[in-house]
Design a protein around this motif. Structure first.
Motif, PDB file in Angstrom:
ATOM      1  N   VAL A  23      35.384  38.091  36.273  1.00 55.04           N
ATOM      2  CA  VAL A  23      35.746  39.044  37.324  1.00 55.04           C
ATOM      3  C   VAL A  23      35.008  38.729  38.623  1.00 55.04           C
ATOM      4  N   ARG A  24      33.787  38.209  38.523  1.00 49.29           N
ATOM      5  CA  ARG A  24      33.019  37.855  39.718  1.00 49.29           C
ATOM      6  C   ARG A  24      33.774  36.829  40.557  1.00 49.29           C
ATOM      7  N   ARG A  25      34.576  35.983  39.933  1.00 47.39           N
ATOM      8  CA  ARG A  25      35.356  34.987  40.671  1.00 47.39           C
ATOM      9  C   ARG A  25      36.590  35.602  41.325  1.00 47.39           C
ATOM     10  N   LEU A  26      37.009  36.734  40.818  1.00 46.59           N
ATOM     11  CA  LEU A  26      38.185  37.393  41.372  1.00 46.59           C
ATOM     12  C   LEU A  26      37.829  38.417  42.443  1.00 46.59           C
ATOM     13  N   LEU A  27      36.710  39.100  42.262  1.00 43.60           N
ATOM     14  CA  LEU A  27      36.274  40.143  43.198  1.00 43.60           C
ATOM     15  C   LEU A  27      34.925  39.769  43.786  1.00 43.60           C
ATOM     16  N   PRO A  28      34.802  39.798  45.078  1.00 44.66           N
ATOM     17  CA  PRO A  28      33.522  39.437  45.681  1.00 44.66           C
ATOM     18  C   PRO A  28      32.439  40.497  45.479  1.00 44.66           C
ATOM     19  N   ASP A  29      32.822  41.728  45.240  1.00 45.58           N
ATOM     20  CA  ASP A  29      31.876  42.834  45.105  1.00 45.58           C
ATOM     21  C   ASP A  29      31.444  42.982  43.651  1.00 45.58           C
ATOM     22  N   GLY A  30      30.161  42.719  43.387  1.00 43.32           N
ATOM     23  CA  GLY A  30      29.636  42.777  42.027  1.00 43.32           C
ATOM     24  C   GLY A  30      29.734  44.150  41.389  1.00 43.32           C
ATOM     25  N   GLU A  31      29.527  45.202  42.172  1.00 42.51           N
ATOM     26  CA  GLU A  31      29.607  46.563  41.633  1.00 42.51           C
ATOM     27  C   GLU A  31      31.028  46.881  41.167  1.00 42.51           C
ATOM     28  N   ARG A  32      31.979  46.509  41.972  1.00 41.36           N
ATOM     29  CA  ARG A  32      33.374  46.748  41.587  1.00 41.36           C
ATOM     30  C   ARG A  32      33.735  45.925  40.359  1.00 41.36           C
ATOM     31  N   GLY A  33      33.180  44.723  40.283  1.00 41.18           N
ATOM     32  CA  GLY A  33      33.421  43.882  39.110  1.00 41.18           C
ATOM     33  C   GLY A  33      32.887  44.525  37.847  1.00 41.18           C
ATOM     34  N   ARG A  34      31.707  45.103  37.928  1.00 39.16           N
ATOM     35  CA  ARG A  34      31.146  45.794  36.762  1.00 39.16           C
ATOM     36  C   ARG A  34      32.010  46.998  36.388  1.00 39.16           C
ATOM     37  N   ARG A  66      44.238  42.170  35.655  1.00 38.85           N
ATOM     38  CA  ARG A  66      45.193  43.095  36.281  1.00 38.85           C
ATOM     39  C   ARG A  66      44.469  44.122  37.156  1.00 38.85           C
ATOM     40  N   ARG A  67      43.363  44.637  36.672  1.00 34.99           N
ATOM     41  CA  ARG A  67      42.611  45.641  37.439  1.00 34.99           C
ATOM     42  C   ARG A  67      42.023  45.026  38.710  1.00 34.99           C
ATOM     43  N   ALA A  68      41.488  43.819  38.606  1.00 32.23           N
ATOM     44  CA  ALA A  68      40.924  43.144  39.786  1.00 32.23           C
ATOM     45  C   ALA A  68      42.016  42.876  40.818  1.00 32.23           C
ATOM     46  N   ILE A  69      43.171  42.437  40.368  1.00 32.41           N
ATOM     47  CA  ILE A  69      44.281  42.180  41.288  1.00 32.41           C
ATOM     48  C   ILE A  69      44.743  43.478  41.942  1.00 32.41           C
ATOM     49  N   ASP A  70      44.781  44.565  41.175  1.00 30.43           N
ATOM     50  CA  ASP A  70      45.129  45.864  41.759  1.00 30.43           C
ATOM     51  C   ASP A  70      44.159  46.246  42.874  1.00 30.43           C
ATOM     52  N   ILE A  71      42.882  46.027  42.634  1.00 29.87           N
ATOM     53  CA  ILE A  71      41.865  46.347  43.649  1.00 29.87           C
ATOM     54  C   ILE A  71      42.073  45.489  44.886  1.00 29.87           C
ATOM     55  N   LEU A  72      42.314  44.203  44.691  1.00 29.15           N
ATOM     56  CA  LEU A  72      42.534  43.316  45.836  1.00 29.15           C
ATOM     57  C   LEU A  72      43.782  43.721  46.613  1.00 29.15           C
ATOM     58  N   ARG A  73      44.817  44.094  45.907  1.00 25.94           N
ATOM     59  CA  ARG A  73      46.044  44.528  46.589  1.00 25.94           C
ATOM     60  C   ARG A  73      45.803  45.793  47.400  1.00 25.94           C
ATOM     61  N   LYS A  74      45.050  46.705  46.830  1.00 26.27           N
ATOM     62  CA  LYS A  74      44.749  47.941  47.555  1.00 26.27           C
ATOM     63  C   LYS A  74      43.954  47.652  48.812  1.00 26.27           C
ATOM     64  N   ASP A  75      43.120  46.656  48.755  1.00 30.66           N
ATOM     65  CA  ASP A  75      42.317  46.285  49.919  1.00 30.66           C
ATOM     66  C   ASP A  75      43.066  45.343  50.857  1.00 30.66           C
ATOM     67  N   HIS A  76      44.319  45.038  50.547  1.00 27.32           N
ATOM     68  CA  HIS A  76      45.143  44.130  51.344  1.00 27.32           C
ATOM     69  C   HIS A  76      44.510  42.748  51.479  1.00 27.32           C
ATOM     70  N   ARG A  77      43.888  42.322  50.402  1.00 27.00           N
ATOM     71  CA  ARG A  77      43.304  40.985  50.390  1.00 27.00           C
ATOM     72  C   ARG A  77      44.106  40.116  49.444  1.00 27.00           C
ATOM     73  N   MET A  78      44.060  38.846  49.701  1.00 27.37           N
ATOM     74  CA  MET A  78      44.682  37.892  48.800  1.00 27.37           C
ATOM     75  C   MET A  78      43.582  37.046  48.179  1.00 27.37           C
ATOM     76  N   ILE A  79      43.810  36.638  46.949  1.00 29.87           N
ATOM     77  CA  ILE A  79      42.846  35.754  46.304  1.00 29.87           C
ATOM     78  C   ILE A  79      43.015  34.373  46.915  1.00 29.87           C
ATOM     79  N   ALA A  80      41.987  33.897  47.611  1.00 29.11           N
ATOM     80  CA  ALA A  80      42.078  32.596  48.269  1.00 29.11           C
ATOM     81  C   ALA A  80      41.414  31.515  47.418  1.00 29.11           C
TER      82      ALA A  80
END
Length: 166
Positions: A23-34, A66-80
């Protein structure tokens, strides 16, 4: 026979760290990843053990993805790109061997990070988590043949960029 509670506790012990790394590779925020990993284990508590026992690892990784992607979508970010993992400890006793190993690892991880996101993720699931094509397909929501294509393309690109390691 273990109880469902024991089964969930064993799953947490076995999969929490690999899931956090993934999850750390999908989300930059460690707290959200946890939080994502914690949510996956909470969902596990609500699932019938018999349905998941044989495919627990891919199910957990898929829930986290799926949850990490949902968070990224909500933040209008794309996984680069996915962050490179920490370097493995050097095994050679010689400092020069250690330096060469670290340099090679950095080069390989740099080229891996430059791959398209789906190829990068498939390679990491295959070689870091030792998932089968079927398990990767389940995590990523793809067909097994598509996973094979992604891995083939990634390995071909890496061999082209790293001919001395092939």
């Amino acid at each position: 026979m273990t109880t469902d509670r024991d089964w969930v506790v064993a799953a947490v012990r076995q999969y929490e760290r690999p899931l956090l790394a993934y999850v750390r590779r999908l989300l930059p925020d460690g707290e959200r990843g946890r939080d994502v990993v914690q949510d996956a284990f909470l969902q596990l508590c609500q699932q019938p053990r018999a349905e998941l026992e044989s495919r627990l690892a891919p199910w957990l990784f898929a829930v986290c993805r799926r949850r990490a992607i949902d968070i990224l979508r909500k933040d209008h970010r794309m996984i680069a790109t996915l962050d490179p993992v920490a370097e493995p400890p050097a095994r050679g006793p010689e400092p020069t061997q250690t330096a060469e190993t670290n340099d090679t690892t950095r080069v390989v991880l740099g080229h891996l990070a430059a791959l398209p996101t789906d190829q990068n993720e498939a390679v990491r699931l295959r070689f870091q988590n030792h998932f089968s094509y079927r398990e990767i397909a389940e995590v990523m929501g793809l067909s097994e043949s598509h996973v094979g294509v992604l891995l083939h393309q990634a390995m071909k690109a890496l061999r082209t960029k790293l001919p001395h390691l092939a």
